[in-house]
Design an enzyme around this catalytic site. Sequence first.
Site, PDB file in Angstrom:
ATOM      1  N   ASN A 105       0.999  -1.292   0.004  1.00  0.00           N
ATOM      2  CA  ASN A 105       0.010   0.218  -0.051  1.00  0.00           C
ATOM      3  C   ASN A 105       0.886   1.316  -0.065  1.00  0.00           C
ATOM      4  O   ASN A 105       0.267   2.293  -0.314  1.00  0.00           O
ATOM      5  CB  ASN A 105      -0.870   0.347   1.274  1.00  0.00           C
ATOM      6  CG  ASN A 105      -0.059  -0.195   2.409  1.00  0.00           C
ATOM      7  OD1 ASN A 105       0.838  -0.432   2.847  1.00  0.00           O
ATOM      8  ND2 ASN A 105      -1.365   0.120   3.462  1.00  0.00           N
ATOM      9  N   GLY A 135       2.011  -5.719   7.844  1.00  0.00           N
ATOM     10  CA  GLY A 135       1.139  -6.647   6.911  1.00  0.00           C
ATOM     11  C   GLY A 135      -0.100  -6.541   8.278  1.00  0.00           C
ATOM     12  O   GLY A 135      -0.306  -6.566   8.986  1.00  0.00           O
ATOM     13  N   SER A 136      -0.736  -8.127   7.424  1.00  0.00           N
ATOM     14  CA  SER A 136      -2.436  -8.559   8.131  1.00  0.00           C
ATOM     15  C   SER A 136      -2.035  -9.354   9.954  1.00  0.00           C
ATOM     16  O   SER A 136      -0.276  -9.466   9.908  1.00  0.00           O
ATOM     17  CB  SER A 136      -2.307  -9.061   7.503  1.00  0.00           C
ATOM     18  OG  SER A 136      -2.407 -10.705   7.780  1.00  0.00           O
ATOM     19  N   THR A 137      -2.475  -8.663  10.248  1.00  0.00           N
ATOM     20  CA  THR A 137      -1.924  -9.856  11.729  1.00  0.00           C
ATOM     21  C   THR A 137      -2.458 -11.405  11.818  1.00  0.00           C
ATOM     22  O   THR A 137      -1.253 -11.921  12.472  1.00  0.00           O
ATOM     23  CB  THR A 137      -3.745  -9.460  12.691  1.00  0.00           C
ATOM     24  OG1 THR A 137      -3.220  -7.872  13.115  1.00  0.00           O
ATOM     25  CG2 THR A 137      -2.959 -10.021  14.230  1.00  0.00           C
ATOM     26  N   VAL A 194      -0.923 -12.739   9.267  1.00  0.00           N
ATOM     27  CA  VAL A 194       0.557 -13.577   8.833  1.00  0.00           C
ATOM     28  C   VAL A 194       1.595 -12.650   9.868  1.00  0.00           C
ATOM     29  O   VAL A 194       2.339 -14.020   9.735  1.00  0.00           O
ATOM     30  CB  VAL A 194       0.451 -12.410   7.467  1.00  0.00           C
ATOM     31  CG1 VAL A 194       1.643 -12.937   7.038  1.00  0.00           C
ATOM     32  CG2 VAL A 194      -0.567 -12.842   5.954  1.00  0.00           C
ATOM     33  N   GLY A 195       0.932 -12.332  10.382  1.00  0.00           N
ATOM     34  CA  GLY A 195       2.118 -12.137  11.708  1.00  0.00           C
ATOM     35  C   GLY A 195       2.410 -12.874  12.838  1.00  0.00           C
ATOM     36  O   GLY A 195       3.545 -13.041  13.146  1.00  0.00           O
ATOM     37  N   GLU A 247       4.469  -3.980  12.253  1.00  0.00           N
ATOM     38  CA  GLU A 247       3.107  -3.677  12.360  1.00  0.00           C
ATOM     39  C   GLU A 247       1.759  -3.784  11.756  1.00  0.00           C
ATOM     40  O   GLU A 247       1.577  -4.230  10.592  1.00  0.00           O
ATOM     41  CB  GLU A 247       3.496  -2.362  11.568  1.00  0.00           C
ATOM     42  CG  GLU A 247       2.988  -0.507  11.731  1.00  0.00           C
ATOM     43  CD  GLU A 247       1.976  -0.109  10.753  1.00  0.00           C
ATOM     44  OE1 GLU A 247       1.053  -0.795  10.699  1.00  0.00           O
ATOM     45  OE2 GLU A 247       2.107   0.340   9.524  1.00  0.00           O
ATOM     46  N   CYS A 274      -3.583   0.785   7.429  1.00  0.00           N
ATOM     47  CA  CYS A 274      -3.991   0.724   8.880  1.00  0.00           C
ATOM     48  C   CYS A 274      -4.129   1.140   9.219  1.00  0.00           C
ATOM     49  O   CYS A 274      -4.960   1.176  10.370  1.00  0.00           O
ATOM     50  CB  CYS A 274      -2.516  -0.236   8.783  1.00  0.00           C
ATOM     51  SG  CYS A 274      -1.732  -1.384   8.176  1.00  0.00           S
ATOM     52  N   GLU A 314       7.960   2.467  14.538  1.00  0.00           N
ATOM     53  CA  GLU A 314       8.974   2.875  13.603  1.00  0.00           C
ATOM     54  C   GLU A 314       8.812   4.080  13.410  1.00  0.00           C
ATOM     55  O   GLU A 314       7.775   5.030  13.903  1.00  0.00           O
ATOM     56  CB  GLU A 314       8.028   2.251  12.130  1.00  0.00           C
ATOM     57  CG  GLU A 314       8.386   0.921  12.401  1.00  0.00           C
ATOM     58  CD  GLU A 314       7.604   0.089  10.754  1.00  0.00           C
ATOM     59  OE1 GLU A 314       7.100   0.693   9.875  1.00  0.00           O
ATOM     60  OE2 GLU A 314       8.373  -0.651  10.237  1.00  0.00           O
TER      61      GLU A 314
END
Length: 493
Positions: free
Chosen positions: A166, A244-246, A248-249, A266, A300, A474
């Site tokens: 994104n 990325g997404s929760t 995948v995290g 994040e 996000c 970050e």
Amino acid sequence: MSVEIGLEQNPGDAFRSTVRLSSGDSPRLEFQTYTAYLRTNPSTLAEVGRCPEFDEEDAEAAILAAHTALATFRTVPPRQRSRILRSWHDLMMENIEDLACIITSENGKPLADSTTEVKYAASFLEWFSEEAPRIYGDTIQASNPSCRLITLREPVGVCGLIVPWNFPAAMITRKVGPALAAGCTVVVKAPAEAPLTALALAELAHRAGVPKGVVNIITASENTVAVGRVLTTHPMIKKVSFTGSTAVGKLLMKQCSSTLKKLSFELGGNAPFIVFEDADLDVALRGLIASKFRTSGQTCVCANRILVHRSVYDRFIELVVDAVKTFEVGDGFGDKTTHGPLIHQRAVQRVDDHVKDAVSKGARLLHGGQRLPLGPNFFDITVLADMTPGMRICHEETFGPVAALFPFDTEQEAIDLANDCEVGLAGYFFSKDASRCWRVAEALEVGMVGVNIGAISDPVAPFGGIKQSGFGREGSKYGIDEFVTTKMVMTGI
Ligand code: SIN
């Protein structure tokens, strides 16, 4: 404007082909790649270019290159690392038009937004070029008065950086900037959907004097999972930073546990956006447009649940609907385009599902609500009112151009609704009451709060979440912490 990409075989070289990017007549950005996978423009579905499909072996080679480069790079004086980062920033600004053009071609966002992103991305390199010489340790009074105690902050080592599509430029520089400032070397997994921006940034890094092996880019589409597994399990990788997404995290965290890597994640958000009865509604509307519809709702930190006090509910709905009627959805290169397509058809499907779910449970559809005939990745700007808990939007991030409005009656009810969520990245609220502003800012369970503002992203501000939105920060002075370890040195007499 267009981007032209040609492939030229370059046998015998470690890189097997050369890609040239040009916007307009003059080819300016040029870089080398392996073999190729196809990347298409999400607006037109036209071929943008072909990108290397790296595999596990390539990922291991990149990690080894970063590991080899680390031995020297960690000893490069901080002022020198600072100059390199600054020069990379300057080159990004010199090539802003080309970079913006590449971002729009592969991500679809309007050219003006891509230009803003390039500036935002470059600002992380500028910020961390200024932080590089200022990585301080402490002196501590030891319990034994004859001892002396100091801390050294050392580069964590080779970092695996996994970035989203994104913000294909900014999410790279926000991670690579502090890593290089700290003296780390990196392997970046570029987003499958927007890999060319990463390669262009790497070319500029090279021109800026980033030494060989310090920044390595892996592009992959089919091999994303396999390459991700290498980055999260390889013993030479000491740190993984992921946006990325929760879901995948969680998977990556499990993989990283095999070698106990330092992590910063994040992850997904579901930002509440609260408009209190004492808010300036024009300010709240501006905040909403900035937060909700940036990148067509694909950030996000986009507002996902818009909670509006019942006494101003109808008026605010009217303002929102009038505002979105002025939007022009279209190709990112279109002169009048204010909002581009979604990244792919899975994204469109999710938005469609969320809208249908809400409407089937009683939400009022006030604008949009459907796919657009412009192409398979376009969904109309949508406004839904009378949302209630239990609808999917309450608990899932829509990541699309849907403004979903909920009425509420009391401050506590708004706070409870806002916090009734597993994730906690950003939250926004609008009020003119100073004591309420502190009360609500402290009550919201999120990592970042916008008070009377909808655009909170800034290289000097710590970006990150709590709850299942992840951990680590970050940007800002805290960003460096994620890429250093603290070593204690105690001396006896
Ligand atoms: C994100 O969506 O992950 C980043 C948004 C930002 O930096 O503003």
